[in-house]
Each structure stands twice: as C-alpha cells, then as structure tokens.
Scaffold this motif. Structure first.
Motif, mmCIF file in Angstrom:
data_model
loop_
_atom_site.group_PDB
_atom_site.id
_atom_site.type_symbol
_atom_site.label_atom_id
_atom_site.label_comp_id
_atom_site.label_asym_id
_atom_site.label_seq_id
_atom_site.Cartn_x
_atom_site.Cartn_y
_atom_site.Cartn_z
ATOM 1 N N GLU A 1 0.825 -1.207 0.000
ATOM 2 C CA GLU A 1 0.000 0.000 0.000
ATOM 3 C C GLU A 1 0.862 1.260 0.000
ATOM 4 O O GLU A 1 0.551 2.238 -0.680
ATOM 5 C CB GLU A 1 -0.943 0.021 1.204
ATOM 6 C CG GLU A 1 -1.862 1.229 1.194
ATOM 7 C CD GLU A 1 -2.967 1.188 2.230
ATOM 8 O OE1 GLU A 1 -3.664 2.206 2.373
ATOM 9 O OE2 GLU A 1 -3.128 0.144 2.890
ATOM 10 N N THR A 2 1.956 1.221 0.735
ATOM 11 C CA THR A 2 2.865 2.373 0.741
ATOM 12 C C THR A 2 3.471 2.596 -0.636
ATOM 13 O O THR A 2 3.536 3.724 -1.133
ATOM 14 C CB THR A 2 3.969 2.175 1.792
ATOM 15 O OG1 THR A 2 3.366 2.065 3.083
ATOM 16 C CG2 THR A 2 4.936 3.349 1.809
ATOM 17 N N LEU A 3 3.900 1.517 -1.271
ATOM 18 C CA LEU A 3 4.448 1.647 -2.627
ATOM 19 C C LEU A 3 3.403 2.218 -3.578
ATOM 20 O O LEU A 3 3.703 3.090 -4.409
ATOM 21 C CB LEU A 3 4.922 0.276 -3.115
ATOM 22 C CG LEU A 3 6.114 -0.344 -2.373
ATOM 23 C CD1 LEU A 3 6.356 -1.764 -2.854
ATOM 24 C CD2 LEU A 3 7.369 0.488 -2.534
ATOM 25 N N LEU B 1 5.602 9.479 -7.443
ATOM 26 C CA LEU B 1 6.964 9.104 -7.104
ATOM 27 C C LEU B 1 7.231 7.650 -7.486
ATOM 28 O O LEU B 1 6.329 6.829 -7.487
ATOM 29 C CB LEU B 1 7.211 9.282 -5.609
ATOM 30 C CG LEU B 1 7.013 10.684 -5.039
ATOM 31 C CD1 LEU B 1 7.257 10.692 -3.539
ATOM 32 C CD2 LEU B 1 7.928 11.696 -5.727
ATOM 33 N N ARG B 2 8.470 7.368 -7.798
ATOM 34 C CA ARG B 2 8.906 5.994 -8.071
ATOM 35 C C ARG B 2 9.415 5.407 -6.760
ATOM 36 O O ARG B 2 10.315 5.966 -6.126
ATOM 37 C CB ARG B 2 10.018 6.010 -9.118
ATOM 38 C CG ARG B 2 10.522 4.641 -9.543
ATOM 39 C CD ARG B 2 11.632 4.769 -10.564
ATOM 40 N NE ARG B 2 12.826 5.389 -10.014
ATOM 41 C CZ ARG B 2 13.212 6.634 -10.239
ATOM 42 N NH1 ARG B 2 12.480 7.431 -11.004
ATOM 43 N NH2 ARG B 2 14.327 7.107 -9.711
ATOM 44 N N ALA B 3 8.850 4.296 -6.327
ATOM 45 C CA ALA B 3 9.187 3.751 -5.011
ATOM 46 C C ALA B 3 9.562 2.288 -5.107
ATOM 47 O O ALA B 3 9.003 1.539 -5.921
ATOM 48 C CB ALA B 3 8.016 3.935 -4.049
ATOM 49 N N GLU B 4 10.489 1.874 -4.252
ATOM 50 C CA GLU B 4 10.912 0.479 -4.200
ATOM 51 C C GLU B 4 11.453 0.149 -2.821
ATOM 52 O O GLU B 4 11.890 1.038 -2.074
ATOM 53 C CB GLU B 4 12.001 0.211 -5.246
ATOM 54 C CG GLU B 4 13.263 1.049 -5.035
ATOM 55 C CD GLU B 4 14.315 0.774 -6.078
ATOM 56 O OE1 GLU B 4 14.372 -0.365 -6.587
ATOM 57 O OE2 GLU B 4 15.095 1.693 -6.390
ATOM 58 N N ILE C 1 11.790 1.738 2.379
ATOM 59 C CA ILE C 1 11.302 2.126 1.060
ATOM 60 C C ILE C 1 11.991 3.409 0.619
ATOM 61 O O ILE C 1 12.101 4.364 1.398
ATOM 62 C CB ILE C 1 9.772 2.314 1.094
ATOM 63 C CG1 ILE C 1 9.087 0.954 1.315
ATOM 64 C CG2 ILE C 1 9.257 2.975 -0.193
ATOM 65 C CD1 ILE C 1 7.594 1.035 1.450
ATOM 66 N N ARG C 2 12.462 3.397 -0.609
ATOM 67 C CA ARG C 2 13.073 4.599 -1.208
ATOM 68 C C ARG C 2 12.122 5.131 -2.271
ATOM 69 O O ARG C 2 11.685 4.381 -3.150
ATOM 70 C CB ARG C 2 14.422 4.261 -1.832
ATOM 71 C CG ARG C 2 15.193 5.481 -2.352
ATOM 72 C CD ARG C 2 16.490 5.019 -3.011
ATOM 73 N NE ARG C 2 17.408 6.104 -3.276
ATOM 74 C CZ ARG C 2 17.413 6.841 -4.395
ATOM 75 N NH1 ARG C 2 16.514 6.594 -5.349
ATOM 76 N NH2 ARG C 2 18.280 7.814 -4.559
ATOM 77 N N ALA C 3 11.792 6.398 -2.172
ATOM 78 C CA ALA C 3 10.900 7.028 -3.148
ATOM 79 C C ALA C 3 11.583 8.244 -3.747
ATOM 80 O O ALA C 3 12.289 8.978 -3.033
ATOM 81 C CB ALA C 3 9.584 7.432 -2.479
#
Length: 226
Positions: free
Chosen positions: A171-173, A181-184, A221-223
C-alpha cells in the motif's frame, strides 16, 4: 544487525531520556540505507519524526545540512543535545511533520514514523506510545507522509522510510506511485516480536495481521521523483 551498526564513528554517543524513542533495529536499518545515499556538504536533509536525533546526527556526520522535526519538545531537545554531544549541528523545528517547514524542499527526507498497529483508543496516542502506535492499520502517519512527500522533495530529491510489513508495504508503494513518485524496497530485516507486539498478539491475530509466526519484517522504502 545491531543498533551499534547505526553509525561507523567509534565514539558516537546517543542519549535518550524516558519518553523519547531509543535507537533500535529500525533505526539501524534506515541508517544503513542512508549511508548508501550520496551526501555532500550541499545536501539538505529533513528528518521527519527525529526522536533521539540519531539519524539526523548520522546525516550531519556525513556533511549534510540537517533539519530535524518532531511534535515532541522533549524529542527535539534530545536531538539537539545528541548533535552537540557528537560535535555536529542540527537545526530543530517543532511541528506536525512537513508543516514544521512550510514551503521548504529538501534533497533527502528520512523518516522512521510510528507504524505499529494499535487497538482503537480514545484520541491520538500519548506519551512514549506516540513513537510507535499508529492506529488500527498502522498507517496513521505513513499515509500523510506519502501524500506530503512530493511537496518537500526537490526535483532530484529522494525519501527513505522504514516500516513494518504489518502496516502494508504494498500500500505504501502504491501511495507513493499515486503521488507521482517511483518507489521500491531497498532493504529488509526480520526480527522477533518485541514487547509492544507481544503485548497485543491476541488482538493482532483477531485482526488477521499475524498467524502463528511471531516475527516482524521491517523494510526500507526509497521514493523519488520519476
């Protein structure tokens, strides 16, 4: 991984009085991700929910210009003292997440928000529990951070957030993606339940958040802007 791995400086000191979140495995995990980011003397870092200021001091130790935000005056005093103890400068700002730095944008945002699912209560968390209790789904502040992130990041900025699998990694991604934003996920760690999760194990099982397993996976998580 231990809390000692948070920093590589042999004389790093971190003081945390009662009522202020002490550095733990989630702090160390986020610190490890922080050290992989490119940080220079021009890097402006925002630490949302700084607590003891351990991560703010880590960023400052790498040369960044750091602003640390917390809604707790005690936490801000602690962060300021820990920066002083370690010979660094950290700006502290009192307020509710990004509202404490209106109109400002940063190269790097780091945050270790409350993420532990908590039984319904009358009113918001109080006292030390503000550092971990995050509503029935564990997302009391996570969703707000996801929504606010684009406005506080510079065009090449990035955000690092740590939280538990119990509070919904996918859900956060998705929310970061919806915000543009691009998140991983860039790091993970699995650890046994601590005191807080053990104390509400029956409730967590009733909610279907855990089964027989009593271990928790933490993720970073990096966004960043796409």
């Amino acid at each position: 991984m231990t809390v000692d791995s948070l920093v590589t400086a042999p004389r790093f000191r971190c003081w945390a009085p009662p009522g202020v979140y002490r550095p733990q495995t989630d702090t160390a995990l986020l610190g490890r991700a922080l050290r992989r980011e490119r940080i220079t003397s021009r890097t402006e870092v925002l630490d949302l929910g700084t607590g003891s200021g351990a991560l703010a001091v880590e960023a400052a130790r790498h040369g960044a210009r750091v602003t640390a935000v917390d809604i707790s005056w005690r936490a801000l005093a602690t962060a300021w003292c820990n920066a002083l103890l370690n010979g660094h400068t950290v700006r502290v700002r009192h307020g509710d997440l990004a509202a404490a730095v209106p109109g400002r944008r940063f190269d790097l945002v780091i945050t270790n928000p409350p993420y532990v699912p908590a039984p319904p209560a009358d009113g918001p968390p109080r006292g030390a529990a503000r550092a971990w209790d995050a509503g029935p789904d564990g997302r009391l502040l996570i969703d707000r951070i996801c929504a606010a992130a684009p406005a506080v990041l510079r065009p090449a900025g990035r955000l690092l957030m740590v939280h538990s699998h119990l509070s919904g990694v996918e859900e956060t991604l998705d929310r970061f993606g919806a915000a543009g934003l691009r998140a991983e996920v860039v790091d993970r760690a699995r650890l046994p339940f601590g005191r807080v999760l053990h104390s509400r194990l029956t409730w967590l099982r009733e909610r279907g958040l855990v089964a027989d397993r009593t271990t928790e996976e933490l993720v970073v998580i990096r966004a960043a802007h796409s």
